[in-house]
Scaffold this motif. Structure first.
Motif, PDB file in Angstrom:
ATOM      1  N   SER A   1       0.813  -1.211   0.000  1.00  0.00           N
ATOM      2  CA  SER A   1       0.000   0.000   0.000  1.00  0.00           C
ATOM      3  C   SER A   1       0.850   1.267   0.000  1.00  0.00           C
ATOM      4  N   LEU A   2       2.043   1.204   0.544  1.00  0.00           N
ATOM      5  CA  LEU A   2       2.878   2.391   0.659  1.00  0.00           C
ATOM      6  C   LEU A   2       3.208   3.035  -0.696  1.00  0.00           C
ATOM      7  N   PRO A   3       3.662   2.288  -1.702  1.00  0.00           N
ATOM      8  CA  PRO A   3       3.922   2.942  -2.994  1.00  0.00           C
ATOM      9  C   PRO A   3       2.655   3.508  -3.632  1.00  0.00           C
ATOM     10  N   LEU A   4       1.532   2.803  -3.479  1.00  0.00           N
ATOM     11  CA  LEU A   4       0.297   3.301  -4.070  1.00  0.00           C
ATOM     12  C   LEU A   4      -0.139   4.614  -3.428  1.00  0.00           C
ATOM     13  N   MET A   5       0.116   4.764  -2.141  1.00  0.00           N
ATOM     14  CA  MET A   5      -0.270   6.004  -1.455  1.00  0.00           C
ATOM     15  C   MET A   5       0.585   7.193  -1.889  1.00  0.00           C
ATOM     16  N   PHE A   6       1.775   6.954  -2.383  1.00  0.00           N
ATOM     17  CA  PHE A   6       2.612   8.049  -2.855  1.00  0.00           C
ATOM     18  C   PHE A   6       2.463   8.283  -4.359  1.00  0.00           C
ATOM     19  N   VAL A   7       2.338   7.228  -5.135  1.00  0.00           N
ATOM     20  CA  VAL A   7       2.273   7.366  -6.584  1.00  0.00           C
ATOM     21  C   VAL A   7       0.885   7.839  -7.027  1.00  0.00           C
ATOM     22  N   GLY A   8      -0.175   7.411  -6.352  1.00  0.00           N
ATOM     23  CA  GLY A   8      -1.536   7.801  -6.723  1.00  0.00           C
ATOM     24  C   GLY A   8      -1.747   9.304  -6.743  1.00  0.00           C
ATOM     25  N   PRO A   9      -1.436  10.033  -5.658  1.00  0.00           N
ATOM     26  CA  PRO A   9      -1.592  11.486  -5.706  1.00  0.00           C
ATOM     27  C   PRO A   9      -0.683  12.161  -6.746  1.00  0.00           C
ATOM     28  N   ALA A  10       0.488  11.610  -6.993  1.00  0.00           N
ATOM     29  CA  ALA A  10       1.366  12.173  -8.025  1.00  0.00           C
ATOM     30  C   ALA A  10       0.736  12.024  -9.406  1.00  0.00           C
ATOM     31  N   VAL A  11       0.100  10.881  -9.661  1.00  0.00           N
ATOM     32  CA  VAL A  11      -0.565  10.664 -10.947  1.00  0.00           C
ATOM     33  C   VAL A  11      -1.758  11.615 -11.082  1.00  0.00           C
ATOM     34  N   ILE A  12      -2.510  11.807 -10.002  1.00  0.00           N
ATOM     35  CA  ILE A  12      -3.640  12.744 -10.034  1.00  0.00           C
ATOM     36  C   ILE A  12      -3.143  14.160 -10.305  1.00  0.00           C
ATOM     37  N   HIS A  13      -2.057  14.550  -9.669  1.00  0.00           N
ATOM     38  CA  HIS A  13      -1.487  15.878  -9.893  1.00  0.00           C
ATOM     39  C   HIS A  13      -1.024  16.024 -11.342  1.00  0.00           C
ATOM     40  N   PHE A  14      -0.392  15.005 -11.871  1.00  0.00           N
ATOM     41  CA  PHE A  14       0.050  15.016 -13.259  1.00  0.00           C
ATOM     42  C   PHE A  14      -1.143  15.149 -14.203  1.00  0.00           C
ATOM     43  N   ALA A  15      -2.251  14.485 -13.879  1.00  0.00           N
ATOM     44  CA  ALA A  15      -3.438  14.577 -14.728  1.00  0.00           C
ATOM     45  C   ALA A  15      -3.998  15.997 -14.707  1.00  0.00           C
ATOM     46  N   PHE A  16      -4.039  16.635 -13.543  1.00  0.00           N
ATOM     47  CA  PHE A  16      -4.593  17.988 -13.466  1.00  0.00           C
ATOM     48  C   PHE A  16      -3.680  19.031 -14.101  1.00  0.00           C
ATOM     49  N   ILE A  17      -2.387  18.754 -14.154  1.00  0.00           N
ATOM     50  CA  ILE A  17      -1.480  19.672 -14.841  1.00  0.00           C
ATOM     51  C   ILE A  17      -1.749  19.639 -16.348  1.00  0.00           C
ATOM     52  N   ASN A  18      -2.068  18.468 -16.883  1.00  0.00           N
ATOM     53  CA  ASN A  18      -2.257  18.286 -18.326  1.00  0.00           C
ATOM     54  C   ASN A  18      -3.734  18.090 -18.664  1.00  0.00           C
ATOM     55  N   LYS A  19      -4.560  19.065 -18.330  1.00  0.00           N
ATOM     56  CA  LYS A  19      -6.004  18.935 -18.568  1.00  0.00           C
ATOM     57  C   LYS A  19      -6.357  18.922 -20.049  1.00  0.00           C
ATOM     58  N   GLN A  20      -5.546  19.508 -20.900  1.00  0.00           N
ATOM     59  CA  GLN A  20      -5.877  19.585 -22.319  1.00  0.00           C
ATOM     60  C   GLN A  20      -5.532  18.316 -23.085  1.00  0.00           C
ATOM     61  N   GLN A  21      -4.867  17.395 -22.453  1.00  0.00           N
ATOM     62  CA  GLN A  21      -4.493  16.151 -23.133  1.00  0.00           C
ATOM     63  C   GLN A  21      -5.712  15.266 -23.334  1.00  0.00           C
ATOM     64  N   PRO A  22      -5.743  14.462 -24.396  1.00  0.00           N
ATOM     65  CA  PRO A  22      -6.922  13.616 -24.645  1.00  0.00           C
ATOM     66  C   PRO A  22      -7.084  12.473 -23.634  1.00  0.00           C
ATOM     67  N   LEU A  23      -6.034  12.090 -22.954  1.00  0.00           N
ATOM     68  CA  LEU A  23      -6.111  10.991 -21.990  1.00  0.00           C
ATOM     69  C   LEU A  23      -6.283  11.477 -20.554  1.00  0.00           C
ATOM     70  N   PHE A  24      -6.775  12.707 -20.375  1.00  0.00           N
ATOM     71  CA  PHE A  24      -6.914  13.285 -19.041  1.00  0.00           C
ATOM     72  C   PHE A  24      -7.765  12.412 -18.144  1.00  0.00           C
ATOM     73  N   TRP A  25      -8.940  12.000 -18.626  1.00  0.00           N
ATOM     74  CA  TRP A  25      -9.859  11.234 -17.772  1.00  0.00           C
ATOM     75  C   TRP A  25      -9.302   9.851 -17.453  1.00  0.00           C
ATOM     76  N   LEU A  26      -8.586   9.261 -18.386  1.00  0.00           N
ATOM     77  CA  LEU A  26      -7.984   7.947 -18.131  1.00  0.00           C
ATOM     78  C   LEU A  26      -6.900   8.047 -17.055  1.00  0.00           C
ATOM     79  N   ILE A  27      -6.022   9.031 -17.175  1.00  0.00           N
ATOM     80  CA  ILE A  27      -4.945   9.208 -16.193  1.00  0.00           C
ATOM     81  C   ILE A  27      -5.523   9.548 -14.820  1.00  0.00           C
ATOM     82  N   LEU A  28      -6.551  10.402 -14.802  1.00  0.00           N
ATOM     83  CA  LEU A  28      -7.178  10.773 -13.536  1.00  0.00           C
ATOM     84  C   LEU A  28      -7.832   9.564 -12.870  1.00  0.00           C
TER      85      LEU A  28
END
Length: 74
Positions: A18-45
């Motif tokens: 669970s430890l890696p998922l708790m750190f990588v998950g919010p980073a992936v969400i942050h990455f998705a919100f930085i790139n809102k104009q990308q076509p894969l936004f909803w998939l990454i989020l």
């Protein structure tokens, strides 16, 4: 009252997973919100949200197994 070491080890493995998922998950969400104009936004989020929920679920199950190994009499 003795500690069930097999269940304790399973709980520690759940917590370790669970430890890696708790750190990588919010980073992936942050990455998705930085790139809102990308076509894969909803998939990454959705992947990031799933990782966060998975990390929380694994942590809960790990704590449950650890407490069961310590306090359950068998």
């Amino acid at each position: 009252m003795a500690t069930n070491k097999e269940i304790l080890n399973k709980g520690i493995v759940f917590m370790a997973c669970s430890l890696p998922l708790m750190f990588v998950g919010p980073a992936v969400i942050h990455f998705a919100f930085i790139n809102k104009q990308q076509p894969l936004f909803w998939l990454i989020l959705s992947i990031g949200i799933t990782m966060c929920f998975g990390g929380a679920l694994l942590a809960f199950r790990g704590l449950l197994k650890i407490t069961n190994s310590l306090f359950k009499s068998s």
